[in-house]
Design a protein around this motif. Structure first.
Motif, short mmCIF file in Angstrom:
data_model
loop_
_atom_site.label_atom_id
_atom_site.label_comp_id
_atom_site.label_asym_id
_atom_site.label_seq_id
_atom_site.Cartn_x
_atom_site.Cartn_y
_atom_site.Cartn_z
N CYS A 184 4.16 14.00 -5.74
CA CYS A 184 4.26 15.21 -4.92
C CYS A 184 3.36 15.05 -3.68
O CYS A 184 3.77 15.35 -2.56
N ALA A 185 2.15 14.52 -3.90
CA ALA A 185 1.22 14.32 -2.79
C ALA A 185 1.81 13.36 -1.76
O ALA A 185 1.66 13.56 -0.56
N LEU A 186 2.51 12.35 -2.25
CA LEU A 186 3.12 11.39 -1.33
C LEU A 186 4.18 12.08 -0.45
O LEU A 186 4.22 11.86 0.76
N PHE A 187 5.00 12.93 -1.07
CA PHE A 187 6.00 13.64 -0.28
C PHE A 187 5.33 14.51 0.78
O PHE A 187 5.77 14.58 1.92
N VAL A 188 4.25 15.18 0.38
CA VAL A 188 3.53 16.03 1.32
C VAL A 188 2.99 15.19 2.48
O VAL A 188 3.15 15.55 3.66
N VAL A 189 2.41 14.04 2.16
CA VAL A 189 1.82 13.17 3.18
C VAL A 189 2.90 12.68 4.17
O VAL A 189 2.71 12.71 5.38
N ILE A 190 4.03 12.26 3.63
CA ILE A 190 5.08 11.76 4.50
C ILE A 190 5.62 12.88 5.38
O ILE A 190 5.92 12.69 6.56
N LEU B 122 1.74 2.23 -3.61
CA LEU B 122 0.73 2.49 -4.64
C LEU B 122 0.78 3.92 -5.21
O LEU B 122 0.67 4.09 -6.43
N PRO B 123 0.97 4.95 -4.36
CA PRO B 123 1.10 6.29 -4.96
C PRO B 123 2.28 6.38 -5.91
O PRO B 123 2.22 7.07 -6.93
N VAL C 108 -1.66 13.12 -13.42
CA VAL C 108 -1.54 11.97 -12.51
C VAL C 108 -0.21 11.99 -11.75
O VAL C 108 -0.11 11.51 -10.62
N GLU C 109 0.79 12.60 -12.37
CA GLU C 109 2.11 12.61 -11.76
C GLU C 109 2.13 13.37 -10.43
O GLU C 109 3.07 13.27 -9.66
N PHE C 110 1.06 14.13 -10.18
CA PHE C 110 0.98 14.84 -8.90
C PHE C 110 0.98 13.87 -7.72
O PHE C 110 1.33 14.26 -6.60
N ALA C 111 0.63 12.60 -7.96
CA ALA C 111 0.59 11.60 -6.89
C ALA C 111 1.90 11.55 -6.11
O ALA C 111 1.90 11.38 -4.88
N PRO D 170 0.81 -1.23 0.00
CA PRO D 170 0.00 0.00 0.00
C PRO D 170 0.84 1.28 0.00
O PRO D 170 0.44 2.27 -0.62
N TYR D 171 2.02 1.23 0.65
CA TYR D 171 2.88 2.43 0.66
C TYR D 171 3.38 2.77 -0.73
O TYR D 171 3.68 3.92 -1.02
#
Lengths: 110, 236
Positions: B171-177, B19-20, B166-169, B16-17
Motif C-alpha cells: 500500500c505504501a508503495l502505491f502511495v509513493v508512486i 524491494l517494497p 508488513v503487508e502495508f509495504a 531497489p524498486y
C-alpha cells in the motif's frame, strides 16, 4: 480437495485463461502496427495516473472506518508515507518509514 | 558484451524498486501458500498457481473454486470480472511496451498490480534501457511471489510466526508512486479523479462490488472531460 485432478487442472486453466485475456486484450485490440484510435490514445495519456489513484484506493479497500480501530493506523501510516515522500523523495525511506510505523501501530498500540 | 552490460545496469536499477514488493509478496505469498496447505493442497499447487495465474487475489479465489463444484465457465467469467482492472493497465501501457521487442509478451503476461505501478511510473532512471528495466521488475516480482507461495506451502505448519502489518509495504508503495506522479505531472486532475471515483464507488458499493463500477465511472468522467484534459495532458 474433492474434485479429480483433471477437473482441478481445468479449473486452474480457466482462471489462467481469464487472467491472460484481461492482460492481453488491449494489446490485441490495438496492435503496434496500426493507428490507435484517438480516444484510446487520450486514455493512454490520462489513464495511468487515474489507475494509480484507483490502486491506492483498491489497496485500502478492506480498511473499516466504522469499527475499532476506525482505520486510524492505516490513515496515519498513509499520511506519513506521503509526507515523507513529499519531503525527501526517497522511495525506500518513504515505504520503510510508513510500513514500520504501521507495524508498530497495529502490534503495540491498536 | 555490451548487451550484457545493458542488462546488468537495468537489473541493478530495477532491484531497489522491487524491494517494497519483496516485503509485501513475502508476507502475502507465504500466507497464500500456508492457506493452500491448510486446505489440504501440497506445495505443488500454490507453486503452479502462483506461476501461471500470477494475480494475487485471484489465486485465493481460485483456491476456493477448487473446493467447490466443478464449473470452469463460472471460473472463467469470475476471473474476467475480478481481473478486469488489467484492461486499464494494458491501455495505459500500449505505448510504453512498444519498444520492448519480444520481451513485450512477458511484460504483458506478468503485469500484476504491483508491477504495473512501477512500470507505469514516470521515473525510470535516465540512461537505463526501459525494456530491460521493465522486464527485470516483472521477473523479480514474479519470482518473489512464486518462491514465497511455494515456501508457504512447504513450511505449512511450521509457519506460525508472521509479523502483523508488513503487508502495508505494498500500500505504501502505491502511495509513493502516486505522490511521485503528483510531483512530476503538471496535470493532476486524472490522479484526483482516480481517487475520487474509486472512493465514491467503494463507499457506495463496498469492497466486494466497487471495482468495475469504479472503472466505468473513471472512464466516463475522463471521457466527459476529454476536451479539457487532452490539452493539458503530459505526453508520456
Amino acid at each position: 480437495m474433492t474434485m479429480p485432478l483433471w477437473q482441478a487442472l481445468l479449473t486452474i486453466g480457466a482462471v489462467v485463461l481469464g487472467t491472460i485475456v484481461t492482460r492481453f486484450l488491449p494489446f490485441v485490440l490495438f496492435p503496434a502496427g496500426r493507428q490507435t484510435p484517438k480516444f484510446v490514445q487520450y486514455l493512454g495519456q490520462v489513464l495511468p495516473f487515474a489507475a494509480l489513484g484507483f490502486l491506492v484506493v483498491y489497496s485500502l479497500k478492506d480498511v473499516t472506518l466504522l469499527q475499532y480501530p476506525f482505520g486510524i493506523p492505516t490513515l496515519l501510516a498513509v499520511a506519513v508515507t506521503a509526507g515523507l515522500h513529499l519531503w525527501r523523495k526517497n522511495m525506500l525511506l518513504s515505504v520503510a518509514g510508513g510500513t514500520i510505523l504501521y507495524v508498530l501501530l497495529v502490534n503495540f498500540i491498536f | 558484451m555490451k548487451k550484457d552490460s545493458i542488462k546488468a545496469t537495468a537489473f541493478k536499477a530495477a532491484v531497489p524498486y522491487t524491494l517494497p514488493i519483496l516485503a509485501g509478496f513475502a508476507f502475502l505469498g507465504l500466507t497464500y501458500g500456508f492457506y493452500m496447505h491448510q486446505q489440504g493442497f501440497s506445495f505443488l499447487w500454490p507453486m503452479l498457481m502462483s506461476a501461471t495465474i500470477f494475480a494475487g487475489s485471484m489465486e485465493f479465489v481460485a483456491a476456493n473454486l477448487l473446493l467447490q463444484n466443478f464449473n470452469p465457465f463460472y471460473a472463467f467469467a469470475l476471473t474476467l470480472m475480478i481481473n478486469a482492472r488489467h484492461l486499464f493497465y494494458g491501455i495505459s501501457m500500449l505505448d510504453k511496451f512498444r519498444g520492448a521487442g519480444k520481451k513485450k509478451w512477458y511484460l504483458i503476461f506478468g503485469m500484476c498490480d504491483e508491477t504495473f505501478s512501477i512500470n507505469a511510473a514516470a521515473t525510470i532512471p535516465a540512461g537505463i534501457d526501459k525494456g530491460w528495466f521493465m522486464f527485470f521488475v516483472t521477473l523479480l516480482n514474479q519470482s518473489y511471489w512464486v518462491v514465497s507461495a511455494t515456501l508457504g506451502g512447504l513450511l505449512g505448519d511450521l509457519l506460525q510466526i508472521q509479523i502483523k502489518g508488513v503487508e502495508f509495504a505494498m500500500c505504501a508503495l502505491f502511495v509513493v508512486i502516486f505522490v511521485d506522479r503528483w510531483i512530476s505531472d503538471t496535470n493532476r486532475i486524472p490522479g484526483v479523479l482516480g481517487i475520487l471515483c474509486s472512493t465514491v464507488c467503494l463507499i457506495a458499493l463496498g469492497p466486494e462490488n466497487f471495482i468495475i463500477p469504479a472503472m466505468l465511472l473513471i472512464l466516463l468522467v475522463l471521457a466527459v472531460l476529454k476536451n479539457r484534459l487532452a490539452k493539458g495532458g503530459r505526453p508520456s
